[in-house]
Design an enzyme around this catalytic site. Sequence first.
Site, mmCIF file in Angstrom:
data_model
loop_
_atom_site.group_PDB
_atom_site.id
_atom_site.type_symbol
_atom_site.label_atom_id
_atom_site.label_comp_id
_atom_site.label_asym_id
_atom_site.label_seq_id
_atom_site.Cartn_x
_atom_site.Cartn_y
_atom_site.Cartn_z
ATOM 1 N N LEU A 46 -21.737 -0.676 -3.411
ATOM 2 C CA LEU A 46 -22.844 -1.021 -2.855
ATOM 3 C C LEU A 46 -23.381 0.203 -2.004
ATOM 4 O O LEU A 46 -24.462 0.295 -1.408
ATOM 5 C CB LEU A 46 -22.583 -2.219 -1.770
ATOM 6 C CG LEU A 46 -22.451 -3.427 -2.590
ATOM 7 C CD1 LEU A 46 -21.972 -4.423 -1.675
ATOM 8 C CD2 LEU A 46 -24.094 -3.833 -3.028
ATOM 9 N N TYR A 66 0.639 -1.221 -0.198
ATOM 10 C CA TYR A 66 -0.045 -0.040 0.044
ATOM 11 C C TYR A 66 0.919 1.179 -0.076
ATOM 12 O O TYR A 66 1.542 1.639 1.069
ATOM 13 C CB TYR A 66 -1.010 0.260 0.902
ATOM 14 C CG TYR A 66 -2.073 -1.087 1.183
ATOM 15 C CD1 TYR A 66 -2.112 -1.949 0.078
ATOM 16 C CD2 TYR A 66 -2.695 -1.161 2.437
ATOM 17 C CE1 TYR A 66 -3.342 -2.925 0.203
ATOM 18 C CE2 TYR A 66 -3.942 -2.453 2.448
ATOM 19 C CZ TYR A 66 -3.748 -3.030 1.324
ATOM 20 O OH TYR A 66 -5.070 -4.472 1.512
#
Length: 316
Positions: free
Chosen positions: A207, A53
């Site tokens: 979502l 990351y």
Amino acid sequence: MEQRQLGRTGLRVSHLGLGTLTWSRDTDEHDAAEQLRDFAEAGGTLVDTSASYADGGAEELLGGLIGRVVDREDVVICTKAGARHGTVDASRGSLLDTLDASLRRLGTDHVDLWLVQTPDPRTPLVETVSALRRAVDSGRARYVGLSNHAGWQVARAATLLGEDPGLAAVEAEYSLLQRGIEREVLPAAADLGVGLLAWSPLGRGVLTGKYRRTVPADSRAASPHLSGFVEPYLGSASTAVVEAVITAARGLDRAPLEVALAWLRVRAQVASSIVGARTPAQLRDSLNAEDLDLPPEIVLALDEVSAPALGYPERR
């Protein structure tokens, strides 16, 4: 926040985990500190990061906040190795060197959970597993596991590790938009007593319903380095599921993301759902889902609309 046992281990993790994918790149130090503070105050303990990351930047930022924002003993640090600079390398030397570098960036002598981030087709699994065993034996990791591996690989690694140190966890993408692990990974993990950490529980943000009409300018789908990550779920195949979540949310007077997280929370094998918020406000939205218990009929409706396709040999 509820603390759940990770598989058959003695390790307990908060059922919501704090992801750090955007830290030091899209999330600066100030916002990261606010996220970590809010998360800890809500009872969260599991913080998920990786050497990949921001090329180690997320680990370094987290390491700078531990001791200043939260005490080391109050967080369960999970980090990953095996994928950096766009390449995969799960050889023993590479994994252990990466772990040592992760520990330096995190400013700690051990991580609570260490995972191999992705399968390496060039390295025998027995060699990869030997690195996991060495990490535990040397005290650099308390527990170990795999991320994004197939069911057979989970089973093989668990067999190679045996009961001591044992395979503690498998981390995999799992949401109403991605239920593929129900075919083989979940059954393997259940049989072996391996805990599940679900990443991207909000379907890479889809979502939340924010992509129904357009792509917001400040969203991941508009980001030059994350648009490809979101794009697979922006097609028509996701529409029915997203609309079902929004309909349920309206009926309950809640936000769509709260419904999506509440659905995942009742899946028995999920020890923790890892939310990767870019901003403190986004994280607070996820924390608001804590008190939502979905009615059984809504759970069933969401199960049906999002059911993964099964075929031979899973179903015959």
